[in-house]
Write a protein that holds these residues in place. Structure first.
Motif, PDB file in Angstrom:
ATOM      1  N   ALA A  14       0.777  -1.443  -0.069  1.00  0.00           N
ATOM      2  CA  ALA A  14       0.026   0.058  -0.014  1.00  0.00           C
ATOM      3  C   ALA A  14       0.914   1.133  -0.147  1.00  0.00           C
ATOM      4  O   ALA A  14       1.895   1.411   0.555  1.00  0.00           O
ATOM      5  CB  ALA A  14      -0.876  -0.038   1.221  1.00  0.00           C
ATOM      6  N   ALA A  15       0.456   2.158  -0.982  1.00  0.00           N
ATOM      7  CA  ALA A  15       1.009   3.522  -0.616  1.00  0.00           C
ATOM      8  C   ALA A  15       0.497   4.535   0.184  1.00  0.00           C
ATOM      9  O   ALA A  15      -0.775   4.269   0.353  1.00  0.00           O
ATOM     10  CB  ALA A  15       1.127   4.165  -2.277  1.00  0.00           C
ATOM     11  N   SER A  16       0.965   5.496   0.762  1.00  0.00           N
ATOM     12  CA  SER A  16       0.336   6.305   1.709  1.00  0.00           C
ATOM     13  C   SER A  16      -0.686   7.332   0.874  1.00  0.00           C
ATOM     14  O   SER A  16      -0.415   7.534  -0.204  1.00  0.00           O
ATOM     15  CB  SER A  16       1.217   7.282   2.393  1.00  0.00           C
ATOM     16  N   ARG A  17      -1.666   7.691   1.685  1.00  0.00           N
ATOM     17  CA  ARG A  17      -2.786   8.435   1.213  1.00  0.00           C
ATOM     18  C   ARG A  17      -2.948   9.588   2.429  1.00  0.00           C
ATOM     19  O   ARG A  17      -2.862   9.482   3.590  1.00  0.00           O
ATOM     20  CB  ARG A  17      -4.039   7.692   0.895  1.00  0.00           C
ATOM     21  N   PRO A  18      -3.604  10.707   1.921  1.00  0.00           N
ATOM     22  CA  PRO A  18      -3.825  11.692   3.049  1.00  0.00           C
ATOM     23  C   PRO A  18      -4.908  11.059   3.904  1.00  0.00           C
ATOM     24  O   PRO A  18      -4.808  11.665   5.274  1.00  0.00           O
ATOM     25  CB  PRO A  18      -4.337  13.007   2.138  1.00  0.00           C
ATOM     26  N   VAL A  19      -5.647  10.250   3.696  1.00  0.00           N
ATOM     27  CA  VAL A  19      -6.698   9.841   4.697  1.00  0.00           C
ATOM     28  C   VAL A  19      -6.692   8.490   4.825  1.00  0.00           C
ATOM     29  O   VAL A  19      -6.643   7.539   3.707  1.00  0.00           O
ATOM     30  CB  VAL A  19      -8.239  10.312   4.087  1.00  0.00           C
TER      31      VAL A  19
END
Length: 460
Positions: free
Chosen positions: A111-116
């Motif tokens: 998984a790549a990071s996301r703001p939420v």
């Protein structure tokens, strides 16, 4: 200071499952309950996302089912959603929710990071530590997010004890489902939850465990006078300053008449008596509560005063040195009393009186209350208040600025004032916390009592 739903029921993992089973027996399907949970999660996520991309973490159990259902709703509402999975639901409502999502899914490790970030990996069923890879990935994704929301509990918390099992730090909020859980209110787990919101999902949780709520306090009756308002006596000893703080807490906490026995100084409204007047004071039927322990000392003279007070038929607040003087004899000594007793130990004093244990703070405090037939105010992070009849109230919102010398003395006097006026220990704990918030950072205990009138005013 973190926010917590006031007066909300607190259920253990087993009690929560019983509540769900009762709903199923009454005709609510597991699918319907999961849809309610998914909708609640989706609404809160949308509220905080403000259009930013969302990463939903979904585990293999019912918590993961809530996550898949929320992801599908958020996608349907026009949000950019990615799902990262740890395992796959095999059957039941969770599997149906995973099918409803039906979109692309990546492995948690990829998984790549996301703001939420929405954490739906594990809920109340976790009975082991997170494995190292899962904990590492979760910590990184939560840290990288602007907003991190946990479904029911942050993954990696022990539901009932509040122990850490690999949970990440930095969650913005946790949406409790059905009821609060002990991990929402007990240290150290509570520090990982952020702001705790509650959606009951239409379930009617019952029980004797609740979070502390703002009390409703009435003004004195029109014909009230200083004695009917509640008379409190504070017994001083080796360190009179502590007793003065307790007397100040009682005076500003609503008592109509406060006697300080064995010390001088303090507000002019405090009445002073010598130690030689103790027996007469104990026989004064106008005295509604007595505080003993703050600064009492631990010598023979202190023990003699304590024994005389314990033998009285006055309601007692037993704090500080009095707790240490009694030690492991405390449960039997207090249980034998004819009048009500409130004990206010911090963690070390609690261990000296009741012994150390690996049980949760709630369970330990409840056991102590039953042993001693007293109300226990177990102070510290996540203050737990237990009564002999099994009621539990937890104050997890208290400011950490209370961790300064003398604040417990003020609390002891405040509890006595509330008892003498017909109130309760949990009222005092709430008022004490509110006064500390009003006092601001780095206050001295000497000034804490000055803010009690403001705290009381907010309860009328």
């Amino acid at each position: 200071m973190r926010r917590l739903p006031p007066g909300a029921p607190i259920l253990t993992a087993a009690a929560m499952r019983d509540l769900e089973d009762s709903a199923f027996e009454a005709g609510t399907s597991q699918q319907a309950l999961m849809e309610r949970a998914s909708t609640a999660v989706a609404h809160q996520t949308a509220r905080f996302a403000l259009g930013r991309p969302i990463l939903v973490l979904a585990g293999p159990g019912n918590n993961g089912g809530d996550a898949y259902g929320a992801a599908a709703l958020l996608r349907d509402w026009g949000h950019e959603v990615t799902v990262a999975a740890l395992g796959t639901p095999k059957s039941g409502a969770a599997a149906a929710m995973a099918q409803r999502w039906g979109g692309a899914t990546v492995a948690l490790s990829q998984a790549a990071s996301r703001p939420v970030v929405v954490d739906g990996l594990f809920g109340i069923g976790l009975d082991r530590d997170l494995d190292a890879d899962t904990a590492t990935a979760l910590c990184w994704l939560v840290a990288a997010a602007d907003v991190a929301l946990a479904i029911d509990l942050p993954s990696g918390l022990d539901t009932d004890s509040g122990a850490l099992r690999g949970a990440a730090d930095g969650y913005t909020l946790t949406l409790a489902l059905g009821a609060l859980k002990p991990a929402h209110v007990l240290h150290p787990a509570s520090t990982r939850c952020g702001t705790v919101l509650l959606d009951t999902l239409g379930l009617e949780a019952q029980g004797d465990w609740r979070s502390v709520a703002r009390p409703s306090l009435a003004a004195p009756a029109s014909d009230a006078h200083k004695y009917s308002r509640g008379m409190v006596a504070v017994i001083a000893g080796e360190m009179p300053g502590a007793a003065r703080l307790a007397a100040s807490g009682a005076l500003h906490g609503g008592a109509g008449y406060v006697v300080l026995c064995g010390a001088s100084g303090g507000a002019d409204a405090i009445v002073h008596r010598a130690h030689g007047d103790l027996d007469a004071l104990l026989e004064d039927q106008r005295v509604g509560a007595i505080v003993i322990g703050p600064g009492l000392g631990r010598d023979d003279a202190a023990r003699a005063r304590l024994d005389r007070v314990l033998a009285s038929d006055r309601a007692l607040v037993i704090d500080g040195d009095a707790l240490s003087l009694l030690g492991r004899d405390l449960p039997s000594a207090v249980a034998a009393r004819r009048a009500a007793s409130v004990l206010t130990p911090h963690a070390a004093e609690f261990d000296r009186c009741f012994g150390a244990s690996a049980a949760s703070k709630i369970e330990r405090t409840l056991s102590a209350a039953r042993q001693s037939r007293a109300t226990i105010v177990h102070k510290g992070a996540g203050t737990v208040i237990a009564t002999p009849d099994g009621k539990i109230l937890v104050a997890a919102d208290l400011t950490s600025w209370l961790s300064t010398a003398g604040t417990g003395d003020v609390l002891a006097g405040l509890i006595a004032a509330r008892i003498a006026t017909g109130g309760s220990a949990d009222e005092a704990v709430w008022l004490h916390g509110r006064a500390a918030s009003l006092a601001g950072p780095a206050f001295a205990a000497d000034t804490l009592a000055d803010h009690l009138s403001e705290a009381i005013a907010s309860c009328r």
